[in-house]
Scaffold this motif. Structure first.
Motif, PDB file in Angstrom:
ATOM      1  N   ASP A  76       0.804  -1.232   0.000  1.00  0.00           N
ATOM      2  CA  ASP A  76       0.000   0.000   0.000  1.00  0.00           C
ATOM      3  C   ASP A  76       0.834   1.279   0.000  1.00  0.00           C
ATOM      4  N   GLU A  77       2.066   1.199   0.509  1.00  0.00           N
ATOM      5  CA  GLU A  77       2.822   2.447   0.635  1.00  0.00           C
ATOM      6  C   GLU A  77       3.606   2.746  -0.633  1.00  0.00           C
ATOM      7  N   THR A  78       2.852   2.983  -1.698  1.00  0.00           N
ATOM      8  CA  THR A  78       3.428   3.282  -2.995  1.00  0.00           C
ATOM      9  C   THR A  78       2.546   4.330  -3.654  1.00  0.00           C
ATOM     10  N   ASP A  79       2.978   4.837  -4.825  1.00  0.00           N
ATOM     11  CA  ASP A  79       2.212   5.967  -5.356  1.00  0.00           C
ATOM     12  C   ASP A  79       1.045   5.593  -6.257  1.00  0.00           C
ATOM     13  N   ARG A  80       1.010   4.371  -6.766  1.00  0.00           N
ATOM     14  CA  ARG A  80      -0.069   4.034  -7.690  1.00  0.00           C
ATOM     15  C   ARG A  80      -0.871   2.843  -7.168  1.00  0.00           C
ATOM     16  N   ALA A  81      -2.197   2.950  -7.286  1.00  0.00           N
ATOM     17  CA  ALA A  81      -3.065   1.850  -6.825  1.00  0.00           C
ATOM     18  C   ALA A  81      -2.875   0.637  -7.725  1.00  0.00           C
ATOM     19  N   GLN A  82      -3.062  -0.559  -7.152  1.00  0.00           N
ATOM     20  CA  GLN A  82      -3.027  -1.777  -7.955  1.00  0.00           C
ATOM     21  C   GLN A  82      -4.450  -2.112  -8.405  1.00  0.00           C
ATOM     22  N   SER A  83      -4.580  -2.514  -9.651  1.00  0.00           N
ATOM     23  CA  SER A  83      -5.902  -2.863 -10.175  1.00  0.00           C
ATOM     24  C   SER A  83      -6.257  -4.271  -9.713  1.00  0.00           C
ATOM     25  N   PRO A  84      -7.542  -4.636  -9.774  1.00  0.00           N
ATOM     26  CA  PRO A  84      -7.935  -6.011  -9.413  1.00  0.00           C
ATOM     27  C   PRO A  84      -7.221  -7.067 -10.265  1.00  0.00           C
ATOM     28  N   VAL A  85      -6.998  -6.779 -11.547  1.00  0.00           N
ATOM     29  CA  VAL A  85      -6.269  -7.733 -12.396  1.00  0.00           C
ATOM     30  C   VAL A  85      -4.824  -7.879 -11.897  1.00  0.00           C
TER      31      VAL A  85
END
Ligand SMILES: [Zn+2]
Length: 418
Positions: free
Chosen positions: A179-188
């Motif tokens: 979570d401690e990053t700049d871009r969200a991860q997509s469900p894929v």
């Protein structure tokens, strides 16, 4: 060791509120839902406070003993890495393996090729129960996700094997956090990450992706709630699929980090987990420290004076205190009252500004965030702060329990309006 379906992560910076926090889980139990407590404290928090992980274990054990809690409970080595895990291994039984820093680092080309070949079956259209549209994964998606996440997952494997080598794989709960990053991860991407985690042999029970929107410290969610809910549902679907397809633990669930006080998404989380009969781990931290301040302010006298002094110090050192948290706070300096103003406040003025009740016109979100990151000020005061915590325990405990139960546990796990 298996994590319960519903669990709440609580942070207790000064290790004085274990009983009050556990009381919130006792209240949940009397309301008909089992929510297991997990006391989490990161390496960064221990460093700032000057505490050792064993203190979190002792405080948890003491709270459990005092309240006669019969369900499981855990102590979480929060956001640890291969470099910081050692002192957590003995006292903890929950490990949040943080590999966010390794996202985007190049993995071995041969490893990427092998991964893509092994999971070629994911390419195409996957219809998952509970969602309308299928997941469409192209070979380019698989390749790109492997390039982006494979090195990070391999790092998680290193930490996992280090811990399991000492404790035994069945004697702890593993979480992987990104979570401690700049871009969200997509469900894929989450689905592909889970494939890599399974390949790595990590018996992961909770996974903390970065969701879209802003999760600022101690204040409400900022973002599109409808989009959050859509993605959250797809994440749950991805997890269901990954458990079946890759043989991951059946109780694998999402962990929502910086979950403190994200009131506007709690109904969406509740609806989604009900829809999928899924579990969730709600990881909060920092919200309890603010309740300590609220309790001190409410107590009046010396305790209110100390709460004012903490604000004044935090205000004076605001730049230095905010710097490490720059990406997870949004303070409007124009909204911060001067220390002179706060000095003249009554108990009620202080608690109204700080307590997270958005319908109260006196509630001040900037002041709340500044104090949230200001725990270092109290840590420096040492016994002066701790003695007043102890002297005012009843009023502080009441605030800690109410906050955790009414504002967090009830809306997420019981579906009650906050
Ligand atoms: Zn986190």
């Amino acid at each position: 060791m298996k994590l319960h379906k519903y669990s709440v992560g609580t942070g207790d910076r000064f290790a004085h509120q274990g009983k009050a926090q556990l009381q919130a889980c006792v209240n949940a139990l009397s309301s008909g839902v089992e929510v297991v407590p997990v006391w989490n404290k990161s390496n960064r928090e221990h460093t700032i406070i000057g505490s050792e992980p064993i203190s979190a274990r002792k405080s948890a054990d003491a709270a459990v003993q005092a309240l006669g809690w019969k369900l499981p409970y855990h102590v979480d080595a929060d956001h640890i890495t291969v470099a910081t895990v050692d002192r957590f291994v003995a006292p903890c039984d929950f490990f949040t393996i943080d590999v966010a820093d390794f996202i985007g680092q190049p993995a071995d080309a041969a490893d990427i090729d092998a991964f893509v070949k092994r999971h070629a079956g994911l390419i195409g259209s996957i219809q998952i129960a509970g969602v309308d549209a299928p997941f469409n994964i192209t070979s380019a998606d698989l390749q790109a996700a492997a390039q982006k996440f494979l090195a990070a997952v391999k790092k998680a494997g290193e930490v996992y094997r280090k811990v399991s080598g000492i404790k035994g794989a069945d004697n702890f709960i593993a979480e992987v956090s990104m979570d401690e990053t700049d871009r969200a991860q997509s469900p894929v991407e989450l689905l592909i990450i889970l494939a890599a985690i399974a390949d790595e042999g990590i018996r992961v029970q909770t996974i903390a992706p970065k969701f879209s929107g802003r999760f600022n410290k101690g204040v409400d969610y900022v973002g599109d709630v409808t989009q959050f809910e859509r993605e959250f549902v797809l994440d749950l679907a991805a997890i269901d699929f990954a458990v079946m397809r890759f043989g991951l633990p059946a109780n694998l669930k999402l962990s929502v980090h910086s979950g403190s006080d994200k009131f506007s998404i709690y109904p969406a989380i509740h609806r989604s987990i009900k829809k999928f009969n899924a579990g969730v781990h709600l990881k909060t931290a920092g919200t309890t420290w603010l309740e300590e301040l609220i309790g001190l302010a409410e107590a009046g006298g010396d305790a209110l004076e100390l709460a004012k002094e903490i604000y004044a110090e935090a205000f004076a050192h605001r730049e230095e205190l905010c710097a490490p948290y720059a990406t997870v706070i949004d303070i409007d300096p124009a909204k911060l009252p001067s220390p002179e103003t706060v000095c003249g406040w009554s108990s009620e003025q202080y608690t109204s500004a700080l307590r997270h009740v958005q319908s109260n016109p006196a509630y001040n979100n900037s002041l709340r965030q500044l104090l949230h990151v200001g725990f270092k000020v109290a840590a420096k005061m040492g016994p002066r702060y701790l003695d007043l915590l102890e002297a005012n325990e009843p009023v502080i405990a009441k605030n800690v329990t109410e906050n955790l139960f009414d504002r967090h546990i009830a809306p997420v796990f019981l579906g009650r309006g906050a």
